[in-house]
Design a protein around this motif. Structure first.
Motif, PDB file in Angstrom:
ATOM      1  N   VAL A   1       0.944  -1.243   0.025  1.00 37.13           N
ATOM      2  CA  VAL A   1      -0.078   0.035   0.020  1.00 37.13           C
ATOM      3  C   VAL A   1       0.836   1.402   0.118  1.00 37.13           C
ATOM      4  CG1 VAL A   1      -1.723   1.239   1.351  1.00 37.13           C
ATOM      5  CG2 VAL A   1      -2.193  -0.960   0.936  1.00 37.13           C
ATOM      6  N   ARG A   2       1.878   1.003   0.838  1.00 36.31           N
ATOM      7  CA  ARG A   2       2.846   2.166   0.920  1.00 36.31           C
ATOM      8  C   ARG A   2       3.425   2.768  -0.588  1.00 36.31           C
ATOM      9  NH1 ARG A   2       7.668   0.554   3.574  1.00 36.31           N
ATOM     10  NH2 ARG A   2       8.197  -0.318   1.413  1.00 36.31           N
ATOM     11  N   ASP A   3       3.883   1.745  -1.286  1.00 42.53           N
ATOM     12  CA  ASP A   3       4.527   1.721  -2.454  1.00 42.53           C
ATOM     13  C   ASP A   3       3.666   2.242  -3.677  1.00 42.53           C
ATOM     14  OD1 ASP A   3       6.919   1.002  -1.326  1.00 42.53           O
ATOM     15  OD2 ASP A   3       6.954  -1.210  -2.390  1.00 42.53           O
ATOM     16  N   GLU A   4       2.191   1.432  -3.441  1.00 44.90           N
ATOM     17  CA  GLU A   4       1.372   2.121  -4.585  1.00 44.90           C
ATOM     18  C   GLU A   4       0.844   3.580  -4.179  1.00 44.90           C
ATOM     19  OE1 GLU A   4      -1.742  -1.172  -4.840  1.00 44.90           O
ATOM     20  OE2 GLU A   4       0.002  -2.627  -4.771  1.00 44.90           O
ATOM     21  N   LEU A   5       0.825   3.908  -2.839  1.00 49.56           N
ATOM     22  CA  LEU A   5       0.386   5.201  -2.803  1.00 49.56           C
ATOM     23  C   LEU A   5       1.513   6.299  -3.124  1.00 49.56           C
ATOM     24  CD1 LEU A   5      -1.566   5.226   0.576  1.00 49.56           C
ATOM     25  CD2 LEU A   5      -2.332   5.868  -1.577  1.00 49.56           C
ATOM     26  N   SER A   6       2.599   5.835  -3.184  1.00 52.88           N
ATOM     27  CA  SER A   6       3.992   6.766  -3.298  1.00 52.88           C
ATOM     28  C   SER A   6       3.816   6.842  -4.931  1.00 52.88           C
ATOM     29  CB  SER A   6       5.106   5.723  -2.961  1.00 52.88           C
ATOM     30  OG  SER A   6       6.153   6.910  -3.196  1.00 52.88           O
ATOM     31  N   ALA A   7       3.552   5.836  -5.572  1.00 56.10           N
ATOM     32  CA  ALA A   7       3.434   6.050  -7.095  1.00 56.10           C
ATOM     33  C   ALA A   7       2.633   6.983  -7.433  1.00 56.10           C
ATOM     34  CB  ALA A   7       3.178   4.569  -7.692  1.00 56.10           C
ATOM     35  N   ARG A   8       1.213   6.929  -6.783  1.00 58.07           N
ATOM     36  CA  ARG A   8       0.062   7.526  -7.003  1.00 58.07           C
ATOM     37  C   ARG A   8       0.573   9.215  -7.083  1.00 58.07           C
ATOM     38  NH1 ARG A   8      -1.133   6.381 -10.751  1.00 58.07           N
ATOM     39  NH2 ARG A   8      -2.771   8.011 -10.588  1.00 58.07           N
ATOM     40  N   ALA A   9       1.310   9.489  -5.767  1.00 55.15           N
ATOM     41  CA  ALA A   9       1.606  10.865  -5.542  1.00 55.15           C
ATOM     42  C   ALA A   9       2.627  11.366  -6.605  1.00 55.15           C
ATOM     43  CB  ALA A   9       2.337  10.834  -4.052  1.00 55.15           C
ATOM     44  N   ASP A  10       3.536  10.378  -7.132  1.00 59.61           N
ATOM     45  CA  ASP A  10       4.448  10.661  -7.635  1.00 59.61           C
ATOM     46  C   ASP A  10       3.698  11.172  -9.282  1.00 59.61           C
ATOM     47  OD1 ASP A  10       6.593  10.338  -6.179  1.00 59.61           O
ATOM     48  OD2 ASP A  10       7.166   8.302  -6.973  1.00 59.61           O
ATOM     49  N   ALA A  11       2.690  10.370  -9.484  1.00 63.86           N
ATOM     50  CA  ALA A  11       2.029  10.579 -10.774  1.00 63.86           C
ATOM     51  C   ALA A  11       1.352  11.865 -10.779  1.00 63.86           C
ATOM     52  CB  ALA A  11       1.058   9.428 -11.248  1.00 63.86           C
ATOM     53  N   ALA A  12       0.746  12.138  -9.651  1.00 65.52           N
ATOM     54  CA  ALA A  12       0.064  13.491  -9.338  1.00 65.52           C
ATOM     55  C   ALA A  12       0.917  14.750  -9.620  1.00 65.52           C
ATOM     56  CB  ALA A  12      -0.741  13.382  -8.020  1.00 65.52           C
ATOM     57  N   ILE A  13       2.249  14.519  -9.202  1.00 61.71           N
ATOM     58  CA  ILE A  13       3.075  15.720  -8.985  1.00 61.71           C
ATOM     59  C   ILE A  13       3.673  15.755 -10.478  1.00 61.71           C
ATOM     60  CG2 ILE A  13       5.312  16.396  -8.320  1.00 61.71           C
ATOM     61  CD1 ILE A  13       4.691  14.805  -5.554  1.00 61.71           C
ATOM     62  N   ALA A  14       3.972  14.535 -11.279  1.00 57.82           N
ATOM     63  CA  ALA A  14       4.159  14.683 -12.641  1.00 57.82           C
ATOM     64  C   ALA A  14       3.251  15.228 -13.360  1.00 57.82           C
ATOM     65  CB  ALA A  14       4.544  13.282 -13.255  1.00 57.82           C
ATOM     66  N   ALA A  15       1.888  15.142 -13.093  1.00 57.49           N
ATOM     67  CA  ALA A  15       0.820  15.988 -13.883  1.00 57.49           C
ATOM     68  C   ALA A  15       0.636  17.303 -13.507  1.00 57.49           C
ATOM     69  CB  ALA A  15      -0.282  15.237 -13.584  1.00 57.49           C
ATOM     70  N   GLY A  16       1.428  17.828 -12.635  1.00 59.09           N
ATOM     71  CA  GLY A  16       1.373  19.465 -12.146  1.00 59.09           C
ATOM     72  C   GLY A  16       0.649  19.710 -10.992  1.00 59.09           C
ATOM     73  N   VAL A  17       0.234  18.487 -10.163  1.00 51.28           N
ATOM     74  CA  VAL A  17      -0.466  19.026  -8.882  1.00 51.28           C
ATOM     75  C   VAL A  17       0.504  19.191  -7.906  1.00 51.28           C
ATOM     76  CG1 VAL A  17      -1.807  17.793  -7.102  1.00 51.28           C
ATOM     77  CG2 VAL A  17      -2.265  17.203  -9.423  1.00 51.28           C
ATOM     78  N   ASP A  18       0.441  20.294  -6.900  1.00 50.59           N
ATOM     79  CA  ASP A  18       1.404  20.906  -6.145  1.00 50.59           C
ATOM     80  C   ASP A  18       1.603  19.786  -5.140  1.00 50.59           C
ATOM     81  OD1 ASP A  18       2.653  22.138  -3.815  1.00 50.59           O
ATOM     82  OD2 ASP A  18       1.373  23.864  -4.098  1.00 50.59           O
ATOM     83  N   ALA A  19       2.806  19.384  -4.703  1.00 48.38           N
ATOM     84  CA  ALA A  19       3.081  18.214  -4.006  1.00 48.38           C
ATOM     85  C   ALA A  19       2.486  18.602  -2.445  1.00 48.38           C
ATOM     86  CB  ALA A  19       4.396  18.081  -3.685  1.00 48.38           C
ATOM     87  N   GLY A  20       2.318  19.862  -2.021  1.00 47.88           N
ATOM     88  CA  GLY A  20       1.922  20.501  -0.964  1.00 47.88           C
ATOM     89  C   GLY A  20       0.445  20.387  -0.738  1.00 47.88           C
ATOM     90  N   ARG A  21      -0.341  20.092  -1.864  1.00 46.78           N
ATOM     91  CA  ARG A  21      -2.020  19.941  -1.953  1.00 46.78           C
ATOM     92  C   ARG A  21      -2.167  18.423  -1.749  1.00 46.78           C
ATOM     93  NH1 ARG A  21      -3.555  24.098   0.262  1.00 46.78           N
ATOM     94  NH2 ARG A  21      -5.178  24.650  -1.151  1.00 46.78           N
ATOM     95  N   ILE A  22      -1.322  17.298  -1.851  1.00 49.94           N
ATOM     96  CA  ILE A  22      -1.573  16.037  -1.677  1.00 49.94           C
ATOM     97  C   ILE A  22      -1.978  15.448  -0.440  1.00 49.94           C
ATOM     98  CG2 ILE A  22      -0.597  13.678  -2.367  1.00 49.94           C
ATOM     99  CD1 ILE A  22       0.503  15.022  -4.891  1.00 49.94           C
ATOM    100  N   VAL A  23      -2.831  14.521  -0.246  1.00 54.24           N
ATOM    101  CA  VAL A  23      -3.212  14.001   0.822  1.00 54.24           C
ATOM    102  C   VAL A  23      -3.308  12.664   0.636  1.00 54.24           C
ATOM    103  CG1 VAL A  23      -4.728  13.452   3.104  1.00 54.24           C
ATOM    104  CG2 VAL A  23      -4.245  15.914   2.053  1.00 54.24           C
ATOM    105  N   LEU A  24      -2.648  11.502   1.502  1.00 52.53           N
ATOM    106  CA  LEU A  24      -2.780   9.965   1.097  1.00 52.53           C
ATOM    107  C   LEU A  24      -3.744   9.417   2.002  1.00 52.53           C
ATOM    108  CD1 LEU A  24       1.003   9.198   0.701  1.00 52.53           C
ATOM    109  CD2 LEU A  24      -0.802  10.166  -1.150  1.00 52.53           C
ATOM    110  N   ASP A  25      -4.590   8.268   1.795  1.00 51.25           N
ATOM    111  CA  ASP A  25      -5.479   7.622   2.278  1.00 51.25           C
ATOM    112  C   ASP A  25      -5.302   6.323   2.320  1.00 51.25           C
ATOM    113  OD1 ASP A  25      -7.682   6.203   3.326  1.00 51.25           O
ATOM    114  OD2 ASP A  25      -9.165   7.657   2.678  1.00 51.25           O
TER     115      ASP A  25
END
Length: 269
Positions: free
Chosen positions: A144-168
């Motif tokens: 779960v940690r690795d799969e969520l980390s990949a989703r955060a990386d993809a979001a940041i690559a798409a232009g989402v501000d890392a400071g606006r990301i929350v994980l669940d």
């Protein structure tokens, strides 16, 4: 985060707030009880739920969000669809709670990036109808940690501000009870990724099973409030940024007691 399901078929409160007046009244009540944000959802994601179309989902949530925004209630939109998220943000929502972590609709990242709003990325492996078939893990915490980390990386690559990301961690989504308990016991594996973590155990089936009666019958959803409060406090004590709950007042009271011990106050994004 207070839960407001404007659906006829959610597992715990389906049908209670499916008309505009009752939904708005409940949303205002949740905010008055101390919710920092009210999470409005128009599609059930309970195990086995069938999907509805985007137009139906939007028709359920947009009028509620418009009315609650006019009343000064801050809201997130609980959706996996970019079109619904965009309409909800335009109506007054301030955050997107995406139980698919951006996987269900590739356009969601561009909506979140353009809005500059908080985007909650939940761990997800498939839609509700089939997700329990995907609850297979060798090490649920690390996967779960690795799969969520990949989703955060993809979001940041798409232009989402890392400071606006929350994980669940997605308790109950493609997870059996033992997976939920393992994630709860090792929440630091997720908070260690450096993003705020939302914990959402409220009234879920695995809590009902712990509270089963002598005949093994799980406790019904409305009887899982104390267990929800216990898991919520334990999660915050382990570093969770927020908790998503049905019983807001009890949670606020319980966390006030926890803070009175000298524990740090919450941070916000």
């Amino acid at each position: 985060m207070g839960v407001l399901n404007v659906t006829p078929d959610s597992f715990s409160d389906g049908g209670r707030y499916s008309d505009l007046a009752s939904a708005v009244e409940h949303g205002i009540s949740l905010y008055g009880e101390g919710a920092d944000i009210v999470d409005v959802g128009g599609e059930s994601t309970r195990p086995g739920a069938e999907r509805i179309d985007a137009a139906t989902e939007a028709a359920r949530v947009v009028p509620v969000i418009e009315s609650l925004a006019a009343a000064g209630v801050p809201m997130s939109i609980d959706t996996t669809r970019a079109a619904v998220a965009e309409a909800a943000l335009a109506a007054g929502a301030i955050a997107v709670n995406d139980v698919s972590g951006g996987l269900a609709d590739p356009s969601m990242a561009s909506v979140a990036a353009a809005a500059g709003c908080p985007w909650i990325l939940m761990h997800w492996r498939g839609h509700s109808r089939d997700m329990q078939k995907l609850a297979t893990y060798r090490d649920v915490v690390s996967e779960v940690r690795d799969e969520l980390s990949a989703r955060a990386d993809a979001a940041i690559a798409a232009g989402v501000d890392a400071g606006r990301i929350v994980l669940d961690p997605g308790l109950g989504f493609a997870k059996q009870a033992e997976h939920n308990w393992a994630l709860s016991a090792h929440l630091e594996a997720l908070t260690g990724l450096g993003f705020p973590v939302l914990f959402a155990a409220s009234r879920k089936t695995y809590l009902g099973r712990v509270l089963a009666g002598p005949d093994g019958t799980p406790r019904p959803p409305d009887g899982r409030g104390a267990a929800t409060l216990a898991t919520s406090i334990l999660a915050v004590a382990s570093g969770a940024w927020g908790v998503r709950v049905h019983e807001v007042r009890d949670t606020v009271d319980g966390l006030a007691v926890w803070r009175a011990t000298g524990s740090p106050r919450f941070t916000k994004i």
